[in-house]
Design an enzyme around this catalytic site. Structure first.
Site: not given
Length: 569
Positions: A253, A255
């Protein structure tokens, strides 16, 4: 099992994934296969992208919207003329992080079994629509992309993304991905894109030149990985690095962008997926580092470190991937001066940690930083702790299982004071009304994958919820044990399932006692000392009629801003 509730009648399978039902630490399990569901869409040239089941529902809604009708007999009925020319794969798995990866495309619904003489369609090469449909997007205005560096608040280096459809003043000081990757910030030579969800063709178009090498760090496996690689076939300058996810239900997850310029090096940690939907009409946040210069040749290994030890922690995070593809980037970072960094890095990487390693990752890492670098302030016991999340996982039958017993203790840590009252905790999560009246309307809820199966197990959580009101924000860190980690074995072991990454602002690194907050940060001023908070303060508690947005139930009593209702398939 069917039950009635405040959210209407719902059905839940006894096999829904839940942390509470997982085997003890160290036990190996084989996850049973469940058949995939696929929804059709109109033909499109857009490539496959890995998205959550909620986002896929948003795609269907945008391609085949259901208009609000006052007749109750018609409300909620979806049109049936759906093309089989392409499709999304919907997984039935209830991922703890909420974002569920696309599954096999082999099982198309409502299709009769083929006879032995019938040649099967090669569905795997079909291309589904973009997350919001071919006709959904409008072109950005001519002045949407800056021709010069916009007015930025360089005190905190925290920026919001530009949102199409807002008045120009609300985009003041905001950045679009094209701005970030443009020559305004440096002459880009090479980059790495860490993310969860990708549209490679769209991503490549955001770069000023299509021949600069790009490394994609992802967590996709099997069919999803194959589709990702297929997307990049027309782009030989795009390479891949697969993150190892060795613990069940974990996701990649994180980023982050690593940008290497002729002039130096830059890090950007953000909340947006690399798909157009996340850069169009959603409020996202990002921390952009200064441009880090190259160190003189012969510099020591400790050179270029910041007071927050950002360089050390970034190198440690990258090393946790155990990926040869990142080795050259680790070496490049070592050769640059990161001493101007004033934020702390907080990462999560999959694993089970004991001893001092428990404080390296997740919420125990956050707790350690708050313990070491903050101090109590007179009157602070009245200040609430405010958290904002776009995805919510399973946290147990009551608040003592994880939220209050573990996570809240971390969030309320303030220096070395051992005896202090527990302040209230407010969780910002959009209500149904927030989603309905947002710029995108109901399909914006595709970025809020809170399922009825999870919600019904933790109705106690909803008393913490407050509305966002100002805008529909999509902040990256999930409210889940998978993302932040959970204590095991009588609090002697920390287990983390997913990769996550964020930054922590502490007043002392900015020579402040507390951060002043701008209640009205627009337009942005480069000289402002107020921290730009992208939601209303104080937060507004849910009213008696407010309900948290749940993506996989219908909303047909009132139309959204586009005159549509929400009927997930």
């Amino acid at each position: 099992m069917s039950q009635g509730s405040q959210h209407g009648k719902w059905t839940i399978s006894s096999s829904d994934d839940d942390d509470e039902d997982l085997p003890p630490s160290g036990t190996k399990t084989n996850k049973p296969h469940r058949p995939a569901k696929t929804t059709g869409g109109q033909g499109s040239a857009s490539p496959f992208i890995t998205v959550s089941e909620a986002r896929q529902a948003a795609a269907v809604s945008q391609l085949n919207p259901v208009k609000y009708q006052s007749s109750p007999s018609l409300a909620g009925k979806r049109k049936k003329e759906v093309s089989d020319s392409s499709g999304w794969a919907l997984s039935d798995t209830d991922d703890d992080d909420g974002e569920v990866k696309a599954n096999s495309l082999s099982n198309l619904p409502n299709r009769a079994p083929s006879s032995p003489k019938t040649k099967k369609l090669k569905v795997e090469i079909k291309r589904p629509p973009s997350p919001h449909g071919r006709l959904y997007y409008i072109d950005e205005p001519e002045d949407f992309f800056e021709s010069s560096i916009p007015c930025l608040n360089d005190t905190y280096r925290f920026y919001l993304n530009k949102v199409t459809g807002l008045d120009r003043k609300y985009n003041s000081g905001a950045l679009h991905i094209k701005d970030i990757l443009s020559p305004l910030f440096g002459t880009l030579k090479e980059s790495v894109q860490f993310n969860y969800c990708f549209d490679i063709e769209w991503m490549v178009k955001q770069y000023p030149s299509e021949d600069r090498p790009v490394l994609i760090v992802h967590g996709d496996k099997r069919e999803a990985k194959a589709r990702l690689v297929q997307q990049a076939q027309p782009f030989p300058h795009v390479r891949f690095c697969q993150a190892k996810l060795d613990i069940a239900f974990g996701t990649h997850h994180t980023k982050m962008m690593l940008l290497w310029y002729e002039e130096g090096f830059r890090v950007i940690i953000l909340t947006s997926n690399l798909i157009r939907a996340d850069w169009y009409q959603k409020t996202q946040g990002m921390w952009m580092s200064p441009l880090f210069p190259r160190l003189p040749k012969g510099s020591s290994a400790s050179a270029g470190e910041s007071p927050t030890f950002f360089k050390r922690d970034l190198l440690e995070y990258l090393a946790s991937y155990r990926a040869p593809e990142l080795e050259e980037w680790i070496q490049r970072i070592k050769e640059h001066d990161l001493s101007e960094t004033r934020v702390y890095l907080i990462g999560s990487t999959p694993g089970r940690y004991v001893g001092s390693d428990m404080e390296r990752w997740g919420h125990l890492r956050l707790r350690k930083l708050l313990y070491d670098h903050t101090e109590p302030i007179p009157g602070e016991e009245r200040w609430p702790v405010i958290g904002q999340f776009s995805s919510i996982g399973s946290m147990g039958l009551d608040k003592t299982k994880w939220l209050a017993g573990e996570f809240q203790r971390t969030l309320t840590t303030l220096g070395k004071s051992s005896v202090r009252p527990e302040p209230p905790m407010h969780l910002l999560y959009p209500s149904v009304e927030d989603v309905r009246t947002s710029l995108e309307g109901y399909p914006a809820g595709g970025s809020l994958p809170y399922s009825i199966q999870t919600a019904q197990k933790q109705l106690w959580l909803h008393s913490y919820f407050h509305s966002t009101k100002t805008s529909l924000c999509d902040f990256s860190a999930n409210l889940s044990k998978a993302a932040w980690g959970a204590l095991e074995k009588n609090n002697t072991q920390m287990m983390v399932r997913s990769y996550e990454l964020g930054v922590l602002y502490v007043p002392s690194t900015f020579n402040m006692k507390t951060f002043p907050v701008h209640k009205n940060p627009f337009p942005v001023s480069s000289s402002s000392l107020g921290f730009p908070v992208p939601f209303d303060l104080p937060p507004t508690c849910y009213s008696a009629k407010d309900r948290p947005w749940i993506w996989n139930i219908s909303y047909s009593q009132a139309p959204d801003t586009h005159g549509n209702i929400w009927v997930p398939s």
